[in-house]
Design a protein around this motif. Structure first.
Motif, PDB file in Angstrom:
ATOM      1  N   CYS A  59      19.242  51.804  50.007  1.00  0.00           N
ATOM      2  CA  CYS A  59      20.246  52.507  50.804  1.00  0.00           C
ATOM      3  C   CYS A  59      20.804  53.631  49.939  1.00  0.00           C
ATOM      4  O   CYS A  59      20.823  53.536  48.716  1.00  0.00           O
ATOM      5  CB  CYS A  59      21.417  51.592  51.154  1.00  0.00           C
ATOM      6  SG  CYS A  59      20.982  50.041  51.941  1.00  0.00           S
ATOM      7  N   MET A 109      23.347  47.229  50.208  1.00  0.00           N
ATOM      8  CA  MET A 109      23.977  47.309  51.520  1.00  0.00           C
ATOM      9  C   MET A 109      25.481  47.111  51.369  1.00  0.00           C
ATOM     10  O   MET A 109      26.282  47.787  52.021  1.00  0.00           O
ATOM     11  CB  MET A 109      23.378  46.272  52.472  1.00  0.00           C
ATOM     12  CG  MET A 109      24.002  46.261  53.845  1.00  0.00           C
ATOM     13  SD  MET A 109      23.887  47.827  54.765  1.00  0.00           S
ATOM     14  CE  MET A 109      22.141  47.860  55.117  1.00  0.00           C
ATOM     15  N   SER A 164      14.457  47.462  52.992  1.00  0.00           N
ATOM     16  CA  SER A 164      15.862  47.285  53.359  1.00  0.00           C
ATOM     17  C   SER A 164      16.784  47.198  52.151  1.00  0.00           C
ATOM     18  O   SER A 164      17.994  47.279  52.290  1.00  0.00           O
ATOM     19  CB  SER A 164      16.027  46.043  54.234  1.00  0.00           C
ATOM     20  OG  SER A 164      15.616  44.898  53.528  1.00  0.00           O
ATOM     21  N   ILE A 200      19.232  54.184  55.240  1.00  0.00           N
ATOM     22  CA  ILE A 200      18.685  52.861  54.946  1.00  0.00           C
ATOM     23  C   ILE A 200      17.187  52.976  55.169  1.00  0.00           C
ATOM     24  O   ILE A 200      16.747  53.303  56.270  1.00  0.00           O
ATOM     25  CB  ILE A 200      19.279  51.778  55.868  1.00  0.00           C
ATOM     26  CG1 ILE A 200      20.810  51.766  55.756  1.00  0.00           C
ATOM     27  CG2 ILE A 200      18.687  50.420  55.536  1.00  0.00           C
ATOM     28  CD1 ILE A 200      21.482  50.951  56.845  1.00  0.00           C
ATOM     29  N   GLU A 242      26.583  45.187  58.606  1.00  0.00           N
ATOM     30  CA  GLU A 242      25.190  45.572  58.348  1.00  0.00           C
ATOM     31  C   GLU A 242      24.408  45.799  59.636  1.00  0.00           C
ATOM     32  O   GLU A 242      23.642  46.765  59.741  1.00  0.00           O
ATOM     33  CB  GLU A 242      24.498  44.503  57.502  1.00  0.00           C
ATOM     34  CG  GLU A 242      23.080  44.847  57.153  1.00  0.00           C
ATOM     35  CD  GLU A 242      22.429  43.842  56.213  1.00  0.00           C
ATOM     36  OE1 GLU A 242      21.179  43.884  56.113  1.00  0.00           O
ATOM     37  OE2 GLU A 242      23.134  43.031  55.581  1.00  0.00           O
ATOM     38  N   ARG A 296      22.717  49.363  60.527  1.00  0.00           N
ATOM     39  CA  ARG A 296      21.264  49.515  60.706  1.00  0.00           C
ATOM     40  C   ARG A 296      20.941  50.129  62.073  1.00  0.00           C
ATOM     41  O   ARG A 296      20.027  50.936  62.200  1.00  0.00           O
ATOM     42  CB  ARG A 296      20.553  48.176  60.560  1.00  0.00           C
ATOM     43  CG  ARG A 296      20.474  47.701  59.134  1.00  0.00           C
ATOM     44  CD  ARG A 296      19.609  46.454  59.001  1.00  0.00           C
ATOM     45  NE  ARG A 296      19.658  45.953  57.653  1.00  0.00           N
ATOM     46  CZ  ARG A 296      18.988  46.477  56.627  1.00  0.00           C
ATOM     47  NH1 ARG A 296      18.219  47.521  56.825  1.00  0.00           N
ATOM     48  NH2 ARG A 296      19.086  45.958  55.419  1.00  0.00           N
TER      49      ARG A 296
END
Length: 160
Positions: free
Chosen positions: A119, A29, A116, A111, A81, A85
């Motif tokens: 990415c 991320m 999670s 994503i 983040e 998302r």
């Protein structure tokens, strides 16, 4: 993909006439945010209209319409983040994408909704683009980038 971008892809027109840099391995991320923040800084260098859409190219090839987005809203979307998302569609292999009115480039990110930690990002740029940031992308993610012909990449990744 939008109907116009699909036609451009199939005819190898901008931005699909150039190269694409993709994150070759799972990006964190942190790396995704860094790449997207770098990318949004480039928007100010060539102000124009920008468009945002969810790209179903890999999922099933579904065509959709893009919506205008300001550079300020786009910068806010990739600011952290949580907002990043929130930009996602939530479906597997459906990327969020943005491009300028000039069609000089296409930026996409993903994503995974089920993992999670997974990415990725892609930056496609036309051969005639005024600003070519691909080399800088290697400084952001030096260990995991691939550079390919854009049309070939989209041909091979089509899910329709």
């Amino acid at each position: 993909m939008t109907p116009d971008l699909e036609q451009r892809w199939k005819q190898a027109q901008m931005p699909f006439d150039g190269k694409i840099v993709t994150s070759g391995v799972d990006s964190s991320m942190q790396t995704l945010l860094k790449a997207l923040k770098y990318f949004t800084k480039l928007l100010d260098a060539n102000p124009q209209n920008f468009y945002l859409y969810h790209d179903w190219h890999e999922h099933d090839g579904y065509l959709t319409q893009a919506k205008p987005i300001s550079s300020i809203k786009l910068k806010n979307m990739v600011a952290n983040e949580q907002s990043l998302r929130a930009s996602m569609n939530g479906e597997a292999e459906v990327r969020t994408a943005v491009y300028p009115q000039s069609n000089e480039w296409l930026m996409r990110w993903y994503i995974d909704p089920d993992d999670s930690a997974y990415c990725d990002f892609e930056f496609c740029i036309a051969t005639t683009a005024k600003n070519n940031p691909l080399e800088q992308m290697y400084l952001i993610n030096p260990q995991g980038l691939n550079q390919l012909a854009a049309r070939t990449y989209f041909d091979k990744s089509y899910g329709g």
